[in-house]
Design a protein around this motif. Structure first.
Motif, short mmCIF file in Angstrom:
data_model
loop_
_atom_site.label_atom_id
_atom_site.label_comp_id
_atom_site.label_asym_id
_atom_site.label_seq_id
_atom_site.Cartn_x
_atom_site.Cartn_y
_atom_site.Cartn_z
N LEU A 57 5.38 -15.16 6.01
CA LEU A 57 5.58 -13.91 6.45
C LEU A 57 7.11 -13.48 6.41
N ARG A 58 7.79 -14.41 6.85
CA ARG A 58 9.32 -13.97 7.14
C ARG A 58 9.75 -13.97 5.82
N GLU A 59 9.53 -14.69 4.72
CA GLU A 59 9.90 -14.29 3.48
C GLU A 59 9.33 -13.29 2.82
N PHE A 60 7.93 -13.05 3.01
CA PHE A 60 7.61 -11.57 2.56
C PHE A 60 8.35 -10.30 2.93
N TYR A 61 8.51 -10.35 4.57
CA TYR A 61 9.19 -9.37 5.02
C TYR A 61 10.69 -9.21 4.86
N SER A 62 11.36 -10.30 4.46
CA SER A 62 12.64 -10.40 4.14
C SER A 62 12.75 -9.69 2.48
N TRP A 63 11.75 -9.84 1.81
CA TRP A 63 11.51 -9.23 0.42
C TRP A 63 11.19 -7.69 0.55
N CYS A 64 10.26 -7.50 1.35
CA CYS A 64 9.90 -6.01 1.37
C CYS A 64 9.23 -5.98 2.69
N ASP A 65 9.31 -4.69 3.39
CA ASP A 65 8.61 -4.56 4.85
C ASP A 65 7.41 -3.87 4.36
N GLY A 66 6.29 -4.57 4.14
CA GLY A 66 5.03 -4.01 3.75
C GLY A 66 5.09 -3.43 2.15
N ALA A 67 3.82 -3.49 1.90
CA ALA A 67 3.64 -3.33 0.63
C ALA A 67 2.26 -2.44 0.11
N THR A 68 2.06 -1.58 -0.74
CA THR A 68 0.74 -1.28 -1.12
C THR A 68 0.41 -1.86 -2.43
N LEU A 69 -0.82 -2.57 -2.39
CA LEU A 69 -1.07 -3.40 -3.62
C LEU A 69 -2.06 -2.52 -4.53
N PHE A 70 -1.73 -2.47 -6.22
CA PHE A 70 -2.69 -1.88 -7.02
C PHE A 70 -2.44 -0.53 -7.27
N LEU A 71 -2.86 0.32 -6.19
CA LEU A 71 -2.60 1.78 -6.41
C LEU A 71 -1.97 2.30 -5.17
N PRO A 72 -1.03 3.36 -5.67
CA PRO A 72 -0.32 3.98 -4.39
C PRO A 72 -1.29 4.88 -3.33
N ARG A 73 -0.62 4.78 -2.30
CA ARG A 73 -1.03 5.69 -1.28
C ARG A 73 -1.40 7.04 -1.79
N PRO A 74 -2.66 7.67 -1.35
CA PRO A 74 -3.54 7.33 -0.17
C PRO A 74 -4.59 6.62 -0.93
N ASP A 75 -4.73 6.10 -2.29
CA ASP A 75 -5.78 5.35 -2.97
C ASP A 75 -6.02 4.02 -2.91
N GLU A 76 -4.97 3.38 -2.10
CA GLU A 76 -5.00 2.02 -2.09
C GLU A 76 -6.17 1.49 -1.04
N ASN A 77 -6.59 0.20 -1.66
CA ASN A 77 -7.51 -0.75 -0.82
C ASN A 77 -6.77 -1.69 0.06
N PHE A 78 -5.29 -2.05 -0.31
CA PHE A 78 -4.84 -2.93 0.23
C PHE A 78 -3.43 -2.50 0.58
N ARG A 79 -2.95 -2.24 2.01
CA ARG A 79 -1.71 -1.90 2.70
C ARG A 79 -1.04 -2.85 3.49
N ILE A 80 -0.46 -3.76 2.89
CA ILE A 80 0.18 -4.88 3.76
C ILE A 80 1.25 -4.04 4.84
N LEU A 81 0.89 -4.09 6.18
CA LEU A 81 1.70 -3.16 6.99
C LEU A 81 3.08 -3.17 7.20
N PRO A 82 4.04 -2.49 7.32
CA PRO A 82 5.36 -2.74 7.44
C PRO A 82 5.44 -3.44 9.02
#
Length: 151
Positions: free
Chosen positions: A38-63
């Motif tokens: 998690l430290r490596e992920f959040y140092s790379w990006c403070d959250g991310a939306t996977l596959f589709l942009p918001r608001p159509d996403e199924n996966f939103r890794i929270l900031p």
């Protein structure tokens, strides 16, 4: 993790990295330390939306700022009858469903990832990955599907 993070940057929708100050403030606010994944992920990006942009996403890794105790996010009450205090929201799946991170002390080096369906939470919470890197790998290969669900 690096190849997964490169893939997120190339094919998905990452947020800007969390700063060291944001990482420290998060750990102070929550009372637990990010594990290595998690430290490596959040140092790379403070959250991310996977596959589709918001608001159509199924996966939103929270900031970091949106991560909270699961029982507050899912039941609006910070009470032991509403789930473990060690379960925190990590990935929003839509319709009030989440993947959680279990930060119980026995998992301090690698936190497992849990599935939390809003209708059965907290009675039924299922461990779906032993750590975030495994969850992320399976999710990125899962073609925008909730790979841990049957059928």
């Amino acid at each position: 993790m690096r190849h997964l993070l490169d893939e997120i940057s190339a094919r998905h929708f990452p947020n800007a990295p969390a700063t060291p100050a944001q990482l420290a403030a998060f750990e102070l606010r929550t009372g637990w330390h990010l594990d290595a994944d998690l430290r490596e992920f959040y140092s790379w990006c403070d959250g991310a939306t996977l596959f589709l942009p918001r608001p159509d996403e199924n996966f939103r890794i929270l900031p970091l700022a949106e991560i909270q105790r699961a029982r507050i996010a899912m039941r609006g009450k910070d009470d032991d009858s509403m789930g473990s205090p060690a379960w925190w929201t990590l990935v929003y799946l839509g319709d009030s469903d989440y993947c959680l991170v279990d930060v119980a002390p026995e998992h301090a080096d690698r936190y497992p990832i849990l599935d939390a369906f809003h209708e059965s939470y907290p009675r039924k919470v299922v461990r779906i990955a032993p750590r975030f890197a495994d969850w992320l790998e399976r999710t990125l290969r899962g073609n925008n599907q909730l790979w841990w669900l049957p059928g």
